[in-house]
Design an enzyme around this catalytic site. Structure first.
Site, PDB file in Angstrom:
ATOM      1  N   THR A 119       0.893  -1.187   0.132  1.00  0.00           N
ATOM      2  CA  THR A 119       0.376  -0.199  -0.073  1.00  0.00           C
ATOM      3  C   THR A 119       0.766   1.200   0.297  1.00  0.00           C
ATOM      4  O   THR A 119       0.226   2.444   0.111  1.00  0.00           O
ATOM      5  CB  THR A 119      -1.000  -0.080   1.277  1.00  0.00           C
ATOM      6  OG1 THR A 119      -0.275  -0.287   2.663  1.00  0.00           O
ATOM      7  CG2 THR A 119      -1.849  -0.893   1.432  1.00  0.00           C
ATOM      8  N   CYS A 168       2.284   2.326   9.451  1.00  0.00           N
ATOM      9  CA  CYS A 168       1.630   2.596  10.722  1.00  0.00           C
ATOM     10  C   CYS A 168       1.943   2.416  11.974  1.00  0.00           C
ATOM     11  O   CYS A 168       2.653   1.833  11.659  1.00  0.00           O
ATOM     12  CB  CYS A 168       0.200   1.607  10.102  1.00  0.00           C
ATOM     13  SG  CYS A 168      -0.843   1.304   8.958  1.00  0.00           S
ATOM     14  N   CYS A 174      -2.784  -0.199  14.707  1.00  0.00           N
ATOM     15  CA  CYS A 174      -3.667   0.929  14.071  1.00  0.00           C
ATOM     16  C   CYS A 174      -5.001  -0.486  13.740  1.00  0.00           C
ATOM     17  O   CYS A 174      -4.793  -1.364  13.611  1.00  0.00           O
ATOM     18  CB  CYS A 174      -2.824   0.716  12.562  1.00  0.00           C
ATOM     19  SG  CYS A 174      -3.888   1.399  11.224  1.00  0.00           S
ATOM     20  N   ARG A 176      -7.679  -3.163   8.551  1.00  0.00           N
ATOM     21  CA  ARG A 176      -7.418  -4.601   8.988  1.00  0.00           C
ATOM     22  C   ARG A 176      -5.466  -5.191   8.399  1.00  0.00           C
ATOM     23  O   ARG A 176      -5.053  -4.049   7.675  1.00  0.00           O
ATOM     24  CB  ARG A 176      -7.347  -4.852   6.856  1.00  0.00           C
ATOM     25  CG  ARG A 176      -7.755  -6.624   6.623  1.00  0.00           C
ATOM     26  CD  ARG A 176      -8.693  -6.460   5.208  1.00  0.00           C
ATOM     27  NE  ARG A 176      -7.701  -7.559   4.546  1.00  0.00           N
ATOM     28  CZ  ARG A 176      -8.727  -8.431   3.486  1.00  0.00           C
ATOM     29  NH1 ARG A 176      -9.297  -6.878   2.388  1.00  0.00           N
ATOM     30  NH2 ARG A 176      -8.673  -9.606   3.266  1.00  0.00           N
ATOM     31  N   ARG A 232       4.298   6.893   3.483  1.00  0.00           N
ATOM     32  CA  ARG A 232       3.411   7.623   3.601  1.00  0.00           C
ATOM     33  C   ARG A 232       2.826   7.528   4.852  1.00  0.00           C
ATOM     34  O   ARG A 232       2.022   5.972   5.418  1.00  0.00           O
ATOM     35  CB  ARG A 232       2.302   8.382   2.666  1.00  0.00           C
ATOM     36  CG  ARG A 232       1.617   7.446   2.091  1.00  0.00           C
ATOM     37  CD  ARG A 232       0.250   8.100   0.913  1.00  0.00           C
ATOM     38  NE  ARG A 232      -0.693   6.633   0.155  1.00  0.00           N
ATOM     39  CZ  ARG A 232      -0.244   6.159  -0.020  1.00  0.00           C
ATOM     40  NH1 ARG A 232       1.244   5.640  -0.951  1.00  0.00           N
ATOM     41  NH2 ARG A 232      -0.814   4.980  -0.686  1.00  0.00           N
ATOM     42  N   CYS A 265      -0.621   6.940   8.397  1.00  0.00           N
ATOM     43  CA  CYS A 265      -2.287   6.005   7.466  1.00  0.00           C
ATOM     44  C   CYS A 265      -2.611   7.415   8.199  1.00  0.00           C
ATOM     45  O   CYS A 265      -2.679   8.124   8.935  1.00  0.00           O
ATOM     46  CB  CYS A 265      -1.264   5.134   8.648  1.00  0.00           C
ATOM     47  SG  CYS A 265      -3.450   4.297   8.180  1.00  0.00           S
ATOM     48  N   CYS A 289      -4.219   5.611  11.503  1.00  0.00           N
ATOM     49  CA  CYS A 289      -3.774   5.406  12.765  1.00  0.00           C
ATOM     50  C   CYS A 289      -2.815   7.288  12.943  1.00  0.00           C
ATOM     51  O   CYS A 289      -2.540   7.091  14.219  1.00  0.00           O
ATOM     52  CB  CYS A 289      -2.849   4.588  13.005  1.00  0.00           C
ATOM     53  SG  CYS A 289      -1.582   3.979  11.937  1.00  0.00           S
TER      54      CYS A 289
END
Length: 356
Positions: free
Chosen positions: A33, A37, A41, A44, A66, A68, A71
């Site tokens: 992705t 995080c 977090c 999923r 980058r 999240c 969270c």
């Protein structure tokens, strides 16, 4: 009890359990992705093979991930320090802005205080964070179909004099001592993934590296000894040729590199580097598979070391070698670049698969 933040398996279990003891002690970067995080977090949970763990936010950002939006890993520092909150908001409002020290002073903050605070909370300065953000934004523009010139981040070197100063720092000398010409000549090439230094002789390209590579000063020192100090600024034809080939590569036109290169290493290292050049763009190999292809199946560690010694980034594609499970592993130009290069090369893999 001391928390074991050096064991990725322990950290992955903490992520699955949303263990609050690990909150702020380590962070997970998700390769599938591009986000990072907190371990608490609520999103999923990613597959283990897609997880890379770091112990600071700065390391996650430097790797090209980058934060999240569920969270908010930067939020605790912003809530603790209004100065950080204001600067992060300024960065959010102008992600493409080339922030400088005068910009920070104009907002009304003391430069040394900002530097200390950001280093303490994030492991990097505000200006470093802003630069990484520009790099990421530039790549994302490119990956969404923008022209290379649109995606190109502002070069680290705005002028020849800026390059002279930076290059002199790498060599450990005064900028005034550098001269034009020499048996080996150095110049910079701007790419969508950051500035690179190219070093060539009249016949061959000897070095092509991203400017942030930690091993770059050591590599330059070795080359300087090779030519008995006759290293200066400027360019020969191989630098012009590789600049044109890199432009074609990043624009999706061609992954072929025909610039004549000089390989400086042991016989085994040269074997590895030639084997890397045989891997088609868009395909990956494991260190073990590469070692086996050389007839030395037990030499995967030596293959990894040869990869690390490569000083011709991209054109000798050590970024096409991953861990045995397909996970990202060490890359001198930064893991985020390794991930981006793999994504860029999917275009070439698709071209080969398309019916003629």
């Amino acid at each position: 009890m001391m928390l074991d933040i050096s064991n990725p398996d322990v950290l992955y279990q903490a992520l699955l359990d949303r263990d609050p003891r690990f909150d702020g002690q380590a962070y997970v970067c998700v390769a599938s992705t591009g986000i990072f995080c907190r371990l608490t977090c609520p999103a999923r949970k990613p597959l283990r093979k897609n997880c890379i763990f770091h112990d600071s936010i700065g390391q996650c950002i430097e790797a090209g991930f980058r934060p999240c939006k569920r969270c908010h890993p930067l939020r605790p520092a912003a809530e603790e320090d209004p100065m950080i909150a204001q600067l992060l908001q300024a960065l959010e409002n102008a992600p493409d802005k080339r922030f400088s020290e005068p910009d920070i002073a104009a907002i009304g903050f003391d430069l040394s205080t900002v530097r200390r605070s950001f280093k303490r909370h994030f492991g990097m300065t505000f200006l470093e964070m802003a630069r990484q953000r520009r790099l990421r934004e530039g790549f994302e523009s490119l990956s969404h179909g923008a022209k290379v010139i649109t995606a190109q981040h502002q070069a680290s070197f705005d002028s020849a004099s800026a390059f002279r100063t930076a290059f002199a720092k790498l060599l450990g000398c005064a900028p005034s001592s550098l001269r034009q010409g020499g048996l080996l000549r150095a110049d910079w090439i701007a790419t969508p993934l950051g500035d690179m230094i190219a070093l060539s002789s009249a016949q061959h390209l000897h070095l092509l590296e991203f400017v942030e590579r930690k091993a770059l000063p050591r590599e330059l020192e070795r080359l300087q000894k090779t030519v008995k100090g006759d290293l200066g600024l400027g360019r020969f034809a191989p630098t012009d040729q590789i600049e044109a080939e890199l432009a074609a590569y990043f624009s999706g036109q061609s992954a072929d590199f025909n610039t004549p290169i000089a390989l400086q290493g042991s016989d085994f290292q040269k074997q590895v580097w030639r084997a890397l050049q045989d891997i088609p763009a868009g395909e990956i190999r494991s260190y073990g598979a590469l070692a086996a292809s050389l007839g030395r199946p037990s030499a995967s560690r030596a293959v990894a070391q040869a990869n690390g010694a490569n000083q011709l980034a991209i054109i000798i594609p050590c970024h096409r070698v991953m861990g045995a499970d397909g996970s990202l592993t060490g890359y001198g130009g930064g893991l985020w670049r390794k991930q981006r290069l793999a994504e860029i090369e999917k275009v070439y893999q698709s071209k080969r698969a398309a019916p003629v």
